[in-house]
Scaffold this motif. Structure first.
Motif, PDB file in Angstrom:
ATOM      1  N   GLY A   9       0.662  -1.344   0.001  1.00 38.25           N
ATOM      2  CA  GLY A   9      -0.034   0.115   0.056  1.00 38.25           C
ATOM      3  C   GLY A   9       0.787   1.318   0.080  1.00 38.25           C
ATOM      4  N   LEU A  10       0.371   2.144   0.893  1.00 35.44           N
ATOM      5  CA  LEU A  10       1.130   3.411   0.999  1.00 35.44           C
ATOM      6  C   LEU A  10       2.080   3.325   2.338  1.00 35.44           C
ATOM      7  N   ASP A  11       2.563   2.291   2.656  1.00 34.87           N
ATOM      8  CA  ASP A  11       3.502   2.299   3.932  1.00 34.87           C
ATOM      9  C   ASP A  11       4.840   2.791   3.202  1.00 34.87           C
ATOM     10  N   LYS A  12       5.399   3.599   4.316  1.00 38.78           N
ATOM     11  CA  LYS A  12       6.637   4.473   4.017  1.00 38.78           C
ATOM     12  C   LYS A  12       6.688   5.165   2.838  1.00 38.78           C
ATOM     13  N   ALA A  13       5.343   5.843   2.419  1.00 41.41           N
ATOM     14  CA  ALA A  13       5.486   6.667   1.384  1.00 41.41           C
ATOM     15  C   ALA A  13       4.143   7.963   1.971  1.00 41.41           C
ATOM     16  N   PRO A  14       4.590   8.710   2.872  1.00 41.68           N
ATOM     17  CA  PRO A  14       3.710   9.664   3.555  1.00 41.68           C
ATOM     18  C   PRO A  14       3.357  10.912   2.501  1.00 41.68           C
ATOM     19  N   LEU A  15       4.444  11.320   1.717  1.00 49.44           N
ATOM     20  CA  LEU A  15       4.283  12.325   0.683  1.00 49.44           C
ATOM     21  C   LEU A  15       3.356  11.973  -0.328  1.00 49.44           C
ATOM     22  N   SER A  16       3.569  10.978  -1.086  1.00 48.40           N
ATOM     23  CA  SER A  16       2.660  10.185  -1.826  1.00 48.40           C
ATOM     24  C   SER A  16       1.251   9.933  -1.450  1.00 48.40           C
ATOM     25  N   LYS A  17       0.728   9.394  -0.315  1.00 49.02           N
ATOM     26  CA  LYS A  17      -0.283   9.456   0.321  1.00 49.02           C
ATOM     27  C   LYS A  17      -1.029  10.842   0.557  1.00 49.02           C
ATOM     28  N   GLY A  18      -0.110  11.946   0.996  1.00 53.81           N
ATOM     29  CA  GLY A  18      -0.571  13.165   1.199  1.00 53.81           C
ATOM     30  C   GLY A  18      -1.109  13.829  -0.135  1.00 53.81           C
ATOM     31  N   LEU A  19      -0.367  13.532  -1.309  1.00 54.69           N
ATOM     32  CA  LEU A  19      -0.617  14.207  -2.389  1.00 54.69           C
ATOM     33  C   LEU A  19      -1.972  13.667  -3.063  1.00 54.69           C
ATOM     34  N   LEU A  74      -3.532   7.365 -10.121  1.00 49.27           N
ATOM     35  CA  LEU A  74      -3.010   6.072 -10.184  1.00 49.27           C
ATOM     36  C   LEU A  74      -1.373   6.299 -10.376  1.00 49.27           C
ATOM     37  N   LEU A  75      -1.074   7.264 -11.264  1.00 49.29           N
ATOM     38  CA  LEU A  75       0.440   7.448 -11.411  1.00 49.29           C
ATOM     39  C   LEU A  75       1.222   7.641 -10.241  1.00 49.29           C
ATOM     40  N   ILE A  76       0.592   8.723  -9.378  1.00 44.88           N
ATOM     41  CA  ILE A  76       1.225   8.860  -8.217  1.00 44.88           C
ATOM     42  C   ILE A  76       1.282   7.574  -7.107  1.00 44.88           C
ATOM     43  N   TYR A  77       0.159   6.835  -7.171  1.00 38.80           N
ATOM     44  CA  TYR A  77       0.209   5.682  -6.205  1.00 38.80           C
ATOM     45  C   TYR A  77       1.305   4.792  -6.832  1.00 38.80           C
ATOM     46  N   ASN A  78       1.519   4.432  -8.107  1.00 42.74           N
ATOM     47  CA  ASN A  78       2.439   3.525  -8.552  1.00 42.74           C
ATOM     48  C   ASN A  78       3.874   4.196  -8.268  1.00 42.74           C
ATOM     49  N   PHE A  79       4.170   5.466  -8.573  1.00 41.99           N
ATOM     50  CA  PHE A  79       5.523   6.269  -8.280  1.00 41.99           C
ATOM     51  C   PHE A  79       5.740   6.186  -6.913  1.00 41.99           C
ATOM     52  N   ARG A  80       4.932   5.699  -5.960  1.00 42.17           N
ATOM     53  CA  ARG A  80       5.286   5.673  -4.425  1.00 42.17           C
ATOM     54  C   ARG A  80       6.526   4.955  -4.419  1.00 42.17           C
ATOM     55  N   SER A  88      11.834  10.261   1.129  1.00 36.11           N
ATOM     56  CA  SER A  88      10.778  11.465   1.139  1.00 36.11           C
ATOM     57  C   SER A  88      11.336  12.638   0.720  1.00 36.11           C
ATOM     58  N   ARG A  89      12.550  13.055   1.376  1.00 30.53           N
ATOM     59  CA  ARG A  89      12.950  14.482   0.893  1.00 30.53           C
ATOM     60  C   ARG A  89      13.599  14.432  -0.498  1.00 30.53           C
ATOM     61  N   LYS A  90      14.281  13.621  -0.824  1.00 33.83           N
ATOM     62  CA  LYS A  90      14.670  13.265  -2.241  1.00 33.83           C
ATOM     63  C   LYS A  90      13.685  13.544  -3.298  1.00 33.83           C
ATOM     64  N   PHE A  91      12.712  12.694  -2.979  1.00 35.92           N
ATOM     65  CA  PHE A  91      11.300  12.589  -3.572  1.00 35.92           C
ATOM     66  C   PHE A  91      10.963  13.826  -3.920  1.00 35.92           C
ATOM     67  N   ALA A  92      10.500  14.609  -2.647  1.00 36.24           N
ATOM     68  CA  ALA A  92       9.881  15.819  -2.679  1.00 36.24           C
ATOM     69  C   ALA A  92      10.759  16.909  -3.319  1.00 36.24           C
ATOM     70  N   GLY A 130       2.815  18.175 -14.884  1.00 34.00           N
ATOM     71  CA  GLY A 130       4.224  17.990 -15.378  1.00 34.00           C
ATOM     72  C   GLY A 130       5.101  17.314 -14.639  1.00 34.00           C
ATOM     73  N   PRO A 131       5.122  17.403 -13.019  1.00 36.63           N
ATOM     74  CA  PRO A 131       6.161  16.667 -12.239  1.00 36.63           C
ATOM     75  C   PRO A 131       5.680  15.224 -12.319  1.00 36.63           C
ATOM     76  N   VAL A 132       4.527  14.775 -12.316  1.00 36.00           N
ATOM     77  CA  VAL A 132       4.093  13.433 -12.643  1.00 36.00           C
ATOM     78  C   VAL A 132       4.822  12.811 -13.664  1.00 36.00           C
ATOM     79  N   PHE A 133       4.698  13.528 -14.938  1.00 29.92           N
ATOM     80  CA  PHE A 133       5.141  12.919 -16.037  1.00 29.92           C
ATOM     81  C   PHE A 133       6.638  12.691 -15.939  1.00 29.92           C
ATOM     82  N   SER A 134       7.339  13.707 -15.443  1.00 26.00           N
ATOM     83  CA  SER A 134       8.885  13.605 -14.939  1.00 26.00           C
ATOM     84  C   SER A 134       9.248  12.692 -14.391  1.00 26.00           C
ATOM     85  N   LEU A 135       8.224  12.152 -13.610  1.00 27.83           N
ATOM     86  CA  LEU A 135       8.856  10.846 -12.669  1.00 27.83           C
ATOM     87  C   LEU A 135       8.923   9.517 -13.470  1.00 27.83           C
ATOM     88  N   PHE A 136       8.407   9.666 -14.898  1.00 31.10           N
ATOM     89  CA  PHE A 136       8.617   8.595 -15.722  1.00 31.10           C
ATOM     90  C   PHE A 136      10.240   8.327 -16.065  1.00 31.10           C
TER      91      PHE A 136
END
Length: 356
Positions: A9-19, A74-80, A88-92, A130-136
């Motif tokens: 799930g979203l364990d260890k991904a608080p930023l993704s869950k917040g978004l 869906l993309l944010i969930y998979n990119f978690r 989380s800091r580098k991801f942010a 834009g940032p979500v597409f950049s995660l590809f």
């Protein structure tokens, strides 16, 4: 089945869950209050001609279209998986840096389109697209591709296929989404490659990361999933038997791994803690534990199996190289593959879930 993000799930991904929660909630609110939608449109014409610079913030955070919101979520969930992999800091920092870069690249691409085709792009799709597409970009280069199955005997389906399909669906949702997607990919390549030192200029400060972890993480972080399935809580006898079989397989696999560690080298300092269970793996031909009595004891419910003789199966160097591309050490990758009988899916899921 088709993703490498595991089942945690979203364990260890608080930023993704917040978004996911905040952005989706704001989209629902704006759809209930359509009179305020004009404040969140991403209008390039209003920014350049009327100097409404605030639209660079409001127009690039909240999706006004529910279909875009669904695909974006869906993309944010998979990119978690990238948040677990980088932290989380580098991801942010990646999201913030590409969010700033896409603001500039959007205008450059719209001006280039106007110069080449004599058509002025006045408005772009709103939202954190834009940032979500950049995660590809880091998803393509950092997450290994593992074949899952084949379609019609020719088309290979991998663990990353579903993510690309969702991205393609989002790309075709509106006329100028391709410009936002191209802007995101260019910005992601620039930031991921640290072109012109952008990573030293656009990042989340450590103090802000600590404040966010102190204030927001208790709100958006959830309890980790249980390592063991509960036994006997209202389940039928068949389900209880299957749960005990799965638990037995996990313990056998863990015992095999420790045996491989003892056989190949002495314990070393600095290695990761392997005292966790692998995902369930079926070992055919092994003896299952006996049927429990009406009132089984704790020792009968949680037997400690003895590892069967472990065959020193050679590890494929191709699989080792694919897993080492994610940043794991060669020793950990080899031990994970040996313990999982060279099953790259099991080894990949374990390394990503517990070390990502």
């Amino acid at each position: 089945m088709f993703t490498t993000t595991g089942s945690r799930g979203l364990d260890k991904a608080p930023l993704s869950k917040g978004l996911l929660l905040v952005l989706s909630g704001l989209t629902v609110v704006l759809n209930l209050l359509p009179q305020y939608n004009h404040l969140f449109t991403y209008s390039l014409q209003a920014i350049t001609l009327q100097h409404q610079v605030w639209r660079l913030v409001c127009g690039r955070l909240i999706c006004l279209d529910l279909k875009d919101t669904f695909c974006n979520s869906l993309l944010i969930y998979n990119f978690r998986i990238l948040e677990r992999r980088f932290g989380s800091r580098k991801f942010a920092s990646f999201l913030f840096g590409t969010w700033v870069l896409t603001a500039l690249v959007d205008f450059l691409l719209s001006e280039a389109f106007h110069y080449l085709f004599d058509y002025q792009v006045s408005e772009l799709p709103a939202g954190l697209l834009g940032p979500v597409f950049s995660l590809f970009v880091p998803f393509y280069s950092s997450i290994p591709k593992v074949p899952v199955t084949q379609l019609l005997g020719q088309i290979s389906i991998t663990n990353k296929s579903l993510v690309y399909i969702v991205g393609l669906q989002l790309l075709t949702s509106s006329p100028f989404m391709w410009l936002v997607a191209l802007s995101g990919l260019v910005s992601g390549k620039l930031y991921h490659g640290n072109a012109l030192g952008v990573q030293r200029l656009l990042f989340v400060p450590r103090w802000l990361s600590r404040v966010g972890a102190f204030v927001l993480e208790p709100l958006f972080s959830g309890p980790p999933p249980p390592n063991e399935p509960p036994l006997g809580m209202g389940a039928t006898l068949d389900i209880q038997r299957q749960q005990r079989m799965d638990l037995h397989d996990q313990q056998v696999l863990l015992a095999q791994f420790h045996q491989a560690r003892r056989n190949h080298r002495p314990p070393q300092n600095g290695l990761m803690n392997w005292n966790r269970f692998f995902p369930s793996l079926r070992h055919r031909g092994q003896n299952l534990p006996p049927e429990p009595q009406p009132h089984p004891s704790p020792q009968q419910l949680h037997p400690t199996p003895t590892a069967p003789p472990l065959v020193n199966t050679p590890v494929a160097e191709e699989q080792v190289a694919r897993l080492m591309e994610m940043g794991f050490s060669r020793i950990d990758v080899q031990d994970a593959l040996r313990a999982s009988n060279n099953d790259i899916n099991v080894a990949t899921n374990f390394l990503l879930q517990h070390l990502g």
